[in-house]
Design an enzyme around this catalytic site. Structure first.
Site, short mmCIF file in Angstrom:
data_model
loop_
_atom_site.label_atom_id
_atom_site.label_comp_id
_atom_site.label_asym_id
_atom_site.label_seq_id
_atom_site.Cartn_x
_atom_site.Cartn_y
_atom_site.Cartn_z
N THR A 154 51.58 34.02 23.43
CA THR A 154 52.34 34.38 21.90
C THR A 154 51.76 36.06 21.72
O THR A 154 50.99 36.40 22.70
CB THR A 154 51.49 33.84 20.89
OG1 THR A 154 50.09 34.18 20.87
CG2 THR A 154 51.49 32.41 21.02
N ILE A 205 46.37 33.68 22.82
CA ILE A 205 46.58 34.13 21.12
C ILE A 205 45.60 35.43 21.48
O ILE A 205 44.91 35.68 22.21
CB ILE A 205 45.93 33.10 20.24
CG1 ILE A 205 45.77 33.75 18.89
CG2 ILE A 205 44.01 33.07 20.54
CD1 ILE A 205 45.43 32.63 17.82
N ILE A 233 42.39 34.18 25.66
CA ILE A 233 42.33 35.10 24.42
C ILE A 233 42.92 36.39 25.09
O ILE A 233 42.33 36.83 26.22
CB ILE A 233 40.90 35.47 24.24
CG1 ILE A 233 40.14 34.08 23.54
CG2 ILE A 233 40.94 36.55 23.06
CD1 ILE A 233 40.50 33.55 22.31
N LYS A 234 43.85 36.87 24.45
CA LYS A 234 44.59 37.94 24.87
C LYS A 234 43.89 39.34 24.36
O LYS A 234 43.54 39.39 23.34
CB LYS A 234 46.05 37.98 24.20
CG LYS A 234 47.10 37.18 24.98
CD LYS A 234 48.44 37.03 24.48
CE LYS A 234 49.19 38.01 25.24
NZ LYS A 234 50.69 38.09 25.06
N ILE A 235 43.51 40.22 25.36
CA ILE A 235 42.87 41.32 25.04
C ILE A 235 43.85 42.43 25.71
O ILE A 235 44.09 42.49 26.96
CB ILE A 235 41.33 41.31 25.71
CG1 ILE A 235 40.78 40.47 25.02
CG2 ILE A 235 40.86 42.76 25.47
CD1 ILE A 235 39.44 40.14 25.66
#
Length: 373
Positions: A46, A110, A141-143
């Site tokens: 996403t 996300i 976790i998207k960074i």
């Protein structure tokens, strides 16, 4: 139900098929489960644009937004609740894939608030918060791979949290991302975390590279420049995979971590929807086939590949020198590739910020309407 043959062939070649889309309707309708059953889908990504599109269409979120409005939840809290609910539910749908793949696939991503792209400490704090809220082991976790994002990646990995590094455009930045991941694993090991439970992918953006470089080649306009159109994105991705092989298969640092259960950080091909109608609509899937990679596709691209895609198993490995020659020629005709990658990163962050702001505004309007009744 049987798996689509072309997507199954892609999967058999070592490419994990992930869907670059998510909405409540996709989950509740059973469509996500059907994609897993029939189209070899083993993950979901996403981003702020995807959430903005999902929440702005239809009525799937109305009841929850009304309930949150009644509780006095603010805009940020509302968005955090509805998006983490969707991601948690998608994680549950993909849980069997996660178990069957020993945690390699079955992943849902996300992203931290894009307004934190240049805030290391804020990114780390929110990554930890999102990890706790979703509370599923198959979360990523998207960074973003900004300069501020690099130390955040290390710190989040050190906490034992799995990470999807996003908005990677250049091979140079990709190498920094891999170093940040390995630094995080070192710190996680020192903290006593089980390294086998920490996973990461590095999202290397593809189509936008062609879009930006093709535009500059058109502006130069020479026959030599025109001849290079449509070659940059694939060459860039091939050089990235060569860098991946060097770090995770050749150099000595990762094997030391591997002995303690560490997993390689897989390359993920993102932005794989073709933006130039002159190019085959499956170009960035068919020509990016290599073991231990992921290709996250919008639904339109996935459907196109399922219908008429091809699996070119000789499309990446062994092409590093040829790919470097493409970039040498691009530089020789006058394209400033350093500036290209800076522009792409700045635009990527800006687009996600714009989508997030649109989401904030739309949600504020929904909350206001719900309060008024």
């Amino acid at each position: 139900m049987t798996q689509n043959e072309k997507l199954a062939e892609l999967s058999a070649a070592g490419v994990s098929v992930w869907l670059d889309d998510l909405s409540r309707d996709l989950i509740s309708s059973g469509d996500l489960a059907e994609l897993i059953a029939t189209k070899s889908v083993v993950g979901v990504t996403t981003n702020p644009s995807i959430f903005q599109a999902a929440l702005s269409k239809g009525t799937a979120y109305n009841a929850q937004v009304t309930e949150l409005a009644a509780r006095g939840t603010d805009v940020d809290g509302t968005i955090r609740t509805v998006t983490t609910d969707d991601v948690r539910n998608a994680c549950d749908v993909l849980a069997p894939v996660y178990e069957e793949s020993d945690g390699v696939d079955g992943r849902v991503s996300i992203e931290v608030d894009p307004r934190l792209a240049h805030d290391t400490d804020g990114t780390v704090a929110q990554a930890i918060e999102l990890w706790k809220i979703v509370d599923r082991p198959n979360l990523l976790i998207k960074i973003p791979a900004t300069k501020a994002g690099l130390p955040a990646i290390t710190k989040v990995i050190a906490e034992g949290i799995s990470v999807n590094v996003t908005l990677i455009f250049s091979v140079e930045r990709y190498k920094e991302v891999m170093d940040a991941y390995l630094d995080g694993l070192d710190a996680a090991a020192e903290a006593g975390h089980d390294l086998s439970n920490i996973h990461s992918v590095a999202s290397f953006f593809v189509s936008r590279v062609d879009t930006e470089i093709d535009k500059r080649l058109d502006a130069i306009g020479t026959p030599e420049a025109t001849e290079l159109k449509g070659k940059a994105a694939l060459a860039n991705a091939r050089l990235a995979y060569s860098a991946y092989q060097q770090i995770f298969e050749v150099e000595s640092r990762f094997p030391d971590l591997l002995a303690h259960g560490a997993r390689p950080q897989r390359a993920l091909w993102a932005s794989t929807g073709v933006k130039n109608p002159d190019y085959p609509d499956t170009l960035y899937v068919s020509e990016l086939v290599a073991p231990n990679t992921v290709n996250t596709m919008p639904g339109k691209t996935m459907d196109a590949f399922a219908d008429h895609g091809w699996v070119n198993t000789g499309s990446i490995i062994g092409l590093a020198q040829e790919s470097q020659e493409v970039f040498d020629k691009i530089s020789a005709v006058g394209v400033d590739t350093v500036d290209v990658f800076k522009v792409l990163e700045d635009e990527g962050v800006s687009k996600f910020e714009d989508a997030w702001n649109d989401l904030l505004n739309a949600t504020a309007e929904q909350l206001s309407a719900a309060i008024k009744g």
